[in-house]
Design a protein around this motif. Structure first.
Motif, mmCIF file in Angstrom:
data_model
loop_
_atom_site.group_PDB
_atom_site.id
_atom_site.type_symbol
_atom_site.label_atom_id
_atom_site.label_comp_id
_atom_site.label_asym_id
_atom_site.label_seq_id
_atom_site.Cartn_x
_atom_site.Cartn_y
_atom_site.Cartn_z
ATOM 1 N N MET A 163 48.097 20.393 33.285
ATOM 2 C CA MET A 163 49.224 21.355 33.847
ATOM 3 C C MET A 163 49.798 22.423 34.248
ATOM 4 S SD MET A 163 52.306 20.254 36.394
ATOM 5 C CE MET A 163 51.309 19.160 37.239
ATOM 6 N N LYS A 164 49.461 23.476 34.788
ATOM 7 C CA LYS A 164 49.792 24.914 34.335
ATOM 8 C C LYS A 164 51.455 25.135 34.465
ATOM 9 C CE LYS A 164 48.314 29.745 34.167
ATOM 10 N NZ LYS A 164 47.580 30.121 33.520
ATOM 11 N N ASP A 165 51.790 25.684 33.353
ATOM 12 C CA ASP A 165 53.202 26.544 33.743
ATOM 13 C C ASP A 165 53.607 27.394 34.309
ATOM 14 O OD1 ASP A 165 53.839 23.994 32.460
ATOM 15 O OD2 ASP A 165 54.312 25.009 30.656
ATOM 16 N N VAL A 166 54.547 27.981 35.737
ATOM 17 C CA VAL A 166 54.676 29.183 36.258
ATOM 18 C C VAL A 166 55.948 29.844 35.730
ATOM 19 C CG1 VAL A 166 54.379 30.689 37.939
ATOM 20 C CG2 VAL A 166 52.427 29.122 37.248
ATOM 21 N N ILE A 167 56.554 30.686 35.496
ATOM 22 C CA ILE A 167 58.008 30.544 35.696
ATOM 23 C C ILE A 167 58.526 31.308 36.959
ATOM 24 C CG2 ILE A 167 59.522 32.037 34.245
ATOM 25 C CD1 ILE A 167 57.888 32.127 32.053
ATOM 26 N N ILE A 168 59.438 30.472 37.615
ATOM 27 C CA ILE A 168 60.303 31.140 38.187
ATOM 28 C C ILE A 168 61.869 31.632 38.072
ATOM 29 C CG2 ILE A 168 60.846 30.280 40.388
ATOM 30 C CD1 ILE A 168 58.692 30.158 40.873
ATOM 31 N N ALA A 169 61.865 33.329 38.622
ATOM 32 C CA ALA A 169 63.319 33.420 38.113
ATOM 33 C C ALA A 169 63.965 33.115 38.542
ATOM 34 C CB ALA A 169 62.529 35.789 38.044
ATOM 35 N N THR A 170 64.685 32.285 38.338
ATOM 36 C CA THR A 170 66.361 31.824 38.941
ATOM 37 C C THR A 170 67.228 30.649 38.435
ATOM 38 O OG1 THR A 170 67.002 30.719 41.482
ATOM 39 C CG2 THR A 170 64.487 29.989 39.977
ATOM 40 N N LYS A 171 67.598 30.361 38.904
ATOM 41 C CA LYS A 171 68.668 29.416 37.753
ATOM 42 C C LYS A 171 69.438 27.996 39.108
ATOM 43 C CE LYS A 171 70.426 31.822 34.077
ATOM 44 N NZ LYS A 171 70.993 32.368 33.229
ATOM 45 N N ASN A 172 68.858 28.686 40.277
ATOM 46 C CA ASN A 172 69.066 27.928 41.559
ATOM 47 C C ASN A 172 68.538 26.713 41.494
ATOM 48 O OD1 ASN A 172 69.249 27.133 44.545
ATOM 49 N ND2 ASN A 172 69.984 29.361 44.749
ATOM 50 N N ARG A 173 68.763 25.166 41.477
ATOM 51 C CA ARG A 173 68.179 25.008 41.483
ATOM 52 C C ARG A 173 67.844 23.966 42.773
ATOM 53 N NH1 ARG A 173 67.796 23.150 35.893
ATOM 54 N NH2 ARG A 173 69.684 23.159 34.838
ATOM 55 N N ILE A 230 53.494 36.307 33.570
ATOM 56 C CA ILE A 230 53.406 36.291 34.299
ATOM 57 C C ILE A 230 54.681 35.234 35.660
ATOM 58 C CG2 ILE A 230 52.927 35.494 36.683
ATOM 59 C CD1 ILE A 230 49.778 36.587 36.058
ATOM 60 N N VAL A 231 56.059 36.177 36.082
ATOM 61 C CA VAL A 231 56.695 35.620 36.374
ATOM 62 C C VAL A 231 56.487 35.860 38.124
ATOM 63 C CG1 VAL A 231 59.177 35.577 36.502
ATOM 64 C CG2 VAL A 231 57.735 35.733 34.847
ATOM 65 N N ILE A 232 57.375 34.143 38.996
ATOM 66 C CA ILE A 232 57.074 34.834 40.495
ATOM 67 C C ILE A 232 59.489 34.842 40.473
ATOM 68 C CG2 ILE A 232 57.610 33.681 42.512
ATOM 69 C CD1 ILE A 232 55.045 32.063 41.740
ATOM 70 N N ALA A 233 59.397 36.025 41.472
ATOM 71 C CA ALA A 233 60.544 35.555 41.429
ATOM 72 C C ALA A 233 61.056 36.042 43.101
ATOM 73 C CB ALA A 233 61.407 36.916 40.971
ATOM 74 N N ASP A 234 61.968 34.997 43.764
ATOM 75 C CA ASP A 234 63.129 35.086 45.163
ATOM 76 C C ASP A 234 63.576 35.539 45.387
ATOM 77 O OD1 ASP A 234 64.411 33.586 46.549
ATOM 78 O OD2 ASP A 234 62.594 32.159 47.149
ATOM 79 N N LEU A 279 58.724 26.427 35.549
ATOM 80 C CA LEU A 279 59.902 26.485 34.900
ATOM 81 C C LEU A 279 60.996 27.189 34.996
ATOM 82 C CD1 LEU A 279 57.374 26.236 31.732
ATOM 83 C CD2 LEU A 279 59.131 24.128 32.424
ATOM 84 N N THR A 280 61.869 26.635 34.806
ATOM 85 C CA THR A 280 62.888 28.446 35.669
ATOM 86 C C THR A 280 64.079 28.906 34.549
ATOM 87 O OG1 THR A 280 65.146 26.742 35.572
ATOM 88 C CG2 THR A 280 63.487 26.231 37.846
ATOM 89 N N LEU A 281 65.128 29.994 34.638
ATOM 90 C CA LEU A 281 65.201 30.178 33.587
ATOM 91 C C LEU A 281 66.326 29.148 32.734
ATOM 92 C CD1 LEU A 281 66.350 33.978 35.276
ATOM 93 C CD2 LEU A 281 64.790 33.338 33.602
ATOM 94 N N HIS A 282 66.551 28.389 33.685
ATOM 95 C CA HIS A 282 66.919 27.223 33.100
ATOM 96 C C HIS A 282 66.352 26.935 31.535
ATOM 97 C CE1 HIS A 282 70.948 27.363 34.526
ATOM 98 N NE2 HIS A 282 70.043 26.693 36.214
ATOM 99 N N ASP A 283 65.229 27.063 31.741
ATOM 100 C CA ASP A 283 64.332 26.110 30.766
ATOM 101 C C ASP A 283 63.145 26.995 29.699
ATOM 102 O OD1 ASP A 283 63.432 23.854 32.233
ATOM 103 O OD2 ASP A 283 62.868 24.609 33.923
ATOM 104 N N VAL A 284 63.839 28.097 30.037
ATOM 105 C CA VAL A 284 63.072 29.510 28.978
ATOM 106 C C VAL A 284 64.245 30.634 28.866
ATOM 107 C CG1 VAL A 284 60.594 29.074 30.256
ATOM 108 C CG2 VAL A 284 61.977 31.013 30.999
ATOM 109 N N ALA A 285 64.558 31.217 28.956
ATOM 110 C CA ALA A 285 65.149 32.097 29.001
ATOM 111 C C ALA A 285 66.929 31.905 29.960
ATOM 112 C CB ALA A 285 64.873 33.343 29.910
ATOM 113 N N GLU A 286 67.940 30.749 29.325
ATOM 114 C CA GLU A 286 69.244 30.430 29.316
ATOM 115 C C GLU A 286 69.871 31.994 29.688
ATOM 116 O OE1 GLU A 286 70.828 27.598 31.760
ATOM 117 O OE2 GLU A 286 70.424 26.464 30.404
#
Length: 201
Positions: free
Chosen positions: A1-11, A65-69, A29-36
């Motif tokens: 499974m590939k991890d992708v970081i989403i630049a959010t702390k919004n659950r 690589i990061v996805i931000a919404d 993965l969110t910022l809670h997981d990688v860069a709180e």
């Protein structure tokens, strides 16, 4: 499974992404997981600017690589407000409930036929050696006079989706993914998913 970081702390946003990206074998993965400790101030005047700011800042910090919404609600009777201020519409200490209360208060004298609105989502994808890419989606609807539904987050309980004859908060996560602004933006991103993430077909 590939991890992708989403630049959010919004659950709530994270859950949306999990539903939408799971078919591609992608774990969110969110910022809670990688860069709180990482907070990116949304100083842009548009959804595009804020999404770019978040994606590029986090990608530079993490080297991935990061996805931000950046997304929000645009109400025609309010001249497109709350727009980029959707999450903090009710001011300091804003909550979903307070934002909805303020929205309904401002629309109390607006007739049903004039309560048209749309959710807008802009995704920005940034990463090392990657020119930032954008993917946009919208969902048309209208604002109810009272909230309905227990699912979703934000303005979902008062956003009526005509084709579904229910509010966004009355839809299951899968139903929401099929019609939402974020779902449409991710489907646009799908065309590049293999190239960007090596995602499964």
């Amino acid at each position: 499974m590939k991890d992708v970081i989403i630049a959010t702390k919004n659950r709530g946003k994270a859950k949306d992404f999990e539903t939408l990206l799971a078919p591609y074998g992608i774990r969110v993965l969110t910022l809670h997981d990688v860069a709180e400790d990482l907070d990116v101030e949304e100083t842009g005047d548009t959804f595009h600017e804020n999404a770019r700011l978040k994606a590029e800042t986090v990608a530079e910090r993490l080297g991935k690589i990061v996805i931000a919404d950046d997304s929000g609600l645009a109400v025609d009777a309010l001249g497109g407000r709350p727009g980029v201020y959707s999450a903090r519409f009710s001011g300091e200490g804003a909550t979903d409930e307070k934002n909805i209360e303020k929205l309904l208060g401002e629309l109390k004298d607006v007739g049903d036929e004039d309560r048209t609105a749309r959710f807008i989502c802009v995704l920005a994808v940034a990463g090392p050696g990657l020119q930032t890419r954008y993917y946009e989606g919208t969902c048309e609807g209208r604002i109810m006079r009272t909230p309905a539904g227990e699912n979703g987050f934000g303005y979902d309980p008062v956003f009526y989706v005509p084709n579904e004859e229910r509010t966004m908060a009355q839809l299951t996560p899968e139903e929401k993914a099929a019609v939402s602004h974020r779902g449409e933006a991710i489907r646009r991103l799908e065309e590049d998913a293999g190239e960007l993430f090596g995602a499964a077909d």
